[in-house]
Enzyme design. Structure first.
Site, mmCIF file in Angstrom:
data_model
loop_
_atom_site.group_PDB
_atom_site.id
_atom_site.type_symbol
_atom_site.label_atom_id
_atom_site.label_comp_id
_atom_site.label_asym_id
_atom_site.label_seq_id
_atom_site.Cartn_x
_atom_site.Cartn_y
_atom_site.Cartn_z
ATOM 1 N N SER A 145 8.507 -5.748 4.296
ATOM 2 C CA SER A 145 7.258 -6.522 4.326
ATOM 3 C C SER A 145 7.562 -7.941 4.784
ATOM 4 O O SER A 145 8.656 -8.467 4.534
ATOM 5 C CB SER A 145 6.635 -6.570 2.925
ATOM 6 O OG SER A 145 5.541 -7.454 2.897
ATOM 7 N N TYR A 166 7.377 -8.123 -6.031
ATOM 8 C CA TYR A 166 7.247 -7.261 -4.843
ATOM 9 C C TYR A 166 8.001 -7.866 -3.662
ATOM 10 O O TYR A 166 8.757 -7.178 -2.967
ATOM 11 C CB TYR A 166 5.767 -7.104 -4.509
ATOM 12 C CG TYR A 166 5.463 -6.426 -3.195
ATOM 13 C CD1 TYR A 166 5.417 -5.037 -3.096
ATOM 14 C CD2 TYR A 166 5.195 -7.183 -2.045
ATOM 15 C CE1 TYR A 166 5.124 -4.420 -1.882
ATOM 16 C CE2 TYR A 166 4.905 -6.573 -0.839
ATOM 17 C CZ TYR A 166 4.872 -5.201 -0.757
ATOM 18 O OH TYR A 166 4.582 -4.594 0.446
HETATM 19 P P1 NAP Z 1 -0.758 2.781 0.288
HETATM 20 O O1 NAP Z 1 -1.901 2.971 1.229
HETATM 21 O O2 NAP Z 1 -1.017 2.358 -1.106
HETATM 22 O O3 NAP Z 1 0.107 4.141 0.294
HETATM 23 C C1 NAP Z 1 1.259 4.191 -0.480
HETATM 24 C C2 NAP Z 1 1.865 5.565 -0.390
HETATM 25 O O4 NAP Z 1 3.086 5.549 -1.138
HETATM 26 C C3 NAP Z 1 1.007 6.647 -0.999
HETATM 27 O O5 NAP Z 1 1.183 7.848 -0.274
HETATM 28 C C4 NAP Z 1 1.580 6.789 -2.397
HETATM 29 O O6 NAP Z 1 1.359 8.066 -2.973
HETATM 30 C C5 NAP Z 1 3.040 6.564 -2.125
HETATM 31 N N1 NAP Z 1 3.785 6.139 -3.305
HETATM 32 C C6 NAP Z 1 3.527 5.092 -4.111
HETATM 33 N N2 NAP Z 1 4.429 5.054 -5.118
HETATM 34 C C7 NAP Z 1 5.257 6.109 -4.932
HETATM 35 C C8 NAP Z 1 6.344 6.636 -5.640
HETATM 36 N N3 NAP Z 1 6.768 6.087 -6.785
HETATM 37 N N4 NAP Z 1 6.948 7.734 -5.168
HETATM 38 C C9 NAP Z 1 6.503 8.327 -4.041
HETATM 39 N N5 NAP Z 1 5.470 7.879 -3.317
HETATM 40 C C10 NAP Z 1 4.846 6.798 -3.777
HETATM 41 O O7 NAP Z 1 0.261 1.696 0.841
HETATM 42 P P2 NAP Z 1 0.586 1.168 2.332
HETATM 43 O O8 NAP Z 1 -0.117 -0.130 2.512
HETATM 44 O O9 NAP Z 1 0.414 2.231 3.316
HETATM 45 O O10 NAP Z 1 2.125 0.811 2.134
HETATM 46 C C11 NAP Z 1 3.181 1.586 2.688
HETATM 47 C C12 NAP Z 1 4.416 0.702 2.718
HETATM 48 O O11 NAP Z 1 4.136 -0.440 3.522
HETATM 49 C C13 NAP Z 1 4.821 0.174 1.346
HETATM 50 O O12 NAP Z 1 6.221 0.180 1.227
HETATM 51 C C14 NAP Z 1 4.309 -1.260 1.363
HETATM 52 O O13 NAP Z 1 5.045 -2.094 0.505
HETATM 53 C C15 NAP Z 1 4.489 -1.612 2.821
HETATM 54 N N6 NAP Z 1 3.682 -2.740 3.287
HETATM 55 C C16 NAP Z 1 2.319 -2.655 3.333
HETATM 56 C C17 NAP Z 1 1.586 -3.745 3.794
HETATM 57 C C18 NAP Z 1 0.085 -3.749 3.882
HETATM 58 O O14 NAP Z 1 -0.523 -4.814 4.142
HETATM 59 N N7 NAP Z 1 -0.585 -2.612 3.688
HETATM 60 C C19 NAP Z 1 2.252 -4.907 4.191
HETATM 61 C C20 NAP Z 1 3.635 -4.955 4.111
HETATM 62 C C21 NAP Z 1 4.331 -3.853 3.671
HETATM 63 P P3 NAP Z 1 -0.087 8.456 -3.621
HETATM 64 O O15 NAP Z 1 -0.999 8.683 -2.449
HETATM 65 O O16 NAP Z 1 0.181 9.701 -4.394
HETATM 66 O O17 NAP Z 1 -0.511 7.307 -4.464
#
Ligand code: NAP
Length: 261
Positions: free
Chosen positions: A156, A170
């Protein structure tokens, strides 16, 4: 639901190269899975609790060129990580791993965070990612029986900013992801394995609701140099490029996908 559930069986006969995407049923991970499946890849996507989203994705991709197997697994749990990789081993040879699963807790100040929150953040975002990297290397390394591969860790931009007044825990976990990426990339560079990280900025997914700020991307998008938030598919495009041979001389990179921020 455990791996792989009978009602979520692969939609086609597997090919030999398998891609694993943790957290692959929603958000950025889902966008990666959609791209890989469209390319005809065999994909194992894990998720932790949202059965509805996982079932919907399997149904939606039932007629796509590739095959999708979903596995319910908590990446913070070593036995669960082993189940994800065991499911992939049954389908073929693991050559691509996207360590995307991650979580965030509600916005606040460090002074108010309890130990359970901090420990869970580190367990999922750091320990889980390291365990998945370990299992990937064990399969891919040309020093053993592997044929190489590509690992992409989802970090991130928070790793650079530190996220004061939001979620320092985080941000610190993502700093660890960056460090692990650099170290592992060097460690396995001569074993046919490339290891890179993408560092998304403000991306429109459900994770902001988990942080207690569902409209975050709309409230803050104007502060991004490009004047807008990003989409999950824009991050996925970078991730799938890093998985592909088009990035064959790229390893140890921390690639910002943040609209200039
Ligand atoms: P999201 O829409 O909340 O999706 C998260 C996914 O991770 C879901 O499939 C969730 O499963 C799964 N997950 C969460 N905890 C888990 C665990 N303990 N074991 C296995 N799977 C788990 O999040 P996202 O925004 O797509 O984020 C994906 C990645 O990008 C993350 O690492 C996040 O930190 C990073 N990121 C996101 C952003 C942003 O602005 N969105 C920015 C920087 C970095 P469930 O569906 O079952 O809940």
């Amino acid at each position: 639901m455990t791996s792989p559930a009978a009602d979520m069986a692969p939609t086609q006969v597997a090919t030999s190269d398998v891609a694993i995407v943790t957290g692959g049923t929603r958000g950025i991970g889902e966008a990666v899975v959609r791209r890989l499946i469209t390319e005809g890849r065999t994909v194992v996507a894990s998720y932790v609790q949202n059965n509805t989203a996982a079932s919907a994705l399997v149904a939606d991709l039932a007629d796509a060129p590739g095959s999708l197997t979903v596995v319910q697994a908590d990446v913070a749990n070593e036995a669960d990580v082993l189940r994800i990789f065991a499911a992939a081993d049954e389908l073929g040879v693991v050559t691509s791993v996207v360590n995307n699963a991650g979580l965030i807790f509600p916005i606040g100040r460090l002074a108010d965070f309890d130990a359970a929150r901090i420990e869970r953040t580190m367990a999922v975002n750091v320990t889980g990612l390291l365990l998945c990297c370990r299992e990937a290397v064990r399969r891919m390394s040309t020093e053993s029986t592997g044929h190489g591969g590509s690992i992409v860790n989802v970090s991130s931009r928070a790793a650079s900013f530190g996220s004061p007044n939001d979620f320092i825990d985080y941000a610190a976990s993502k700093g660890a992801v960056d460090t692990a990426t650099i170290g592992l990339a060097t460690e396995v560079a001569r074993e046919g394995i490339r290891v890179n990280a993408v560092r998304p900025g403000l991306i429109d997914t459900d994770i902001h609701a988990d942080a207690g700020f569902p409209d975050r991307v709309f409230a803050l998008g104007d502060k991004v140099p490009m004047g807008r938030h990003g989409t999950a598919d824009e991050v996925a495009a970078t991730i799938t490029w890093l998985l592909s041979d088009e990035s064959s001389y790229v390893t140890g990179a921390l690639l910002d996908v943040g609209g200039g921020r």
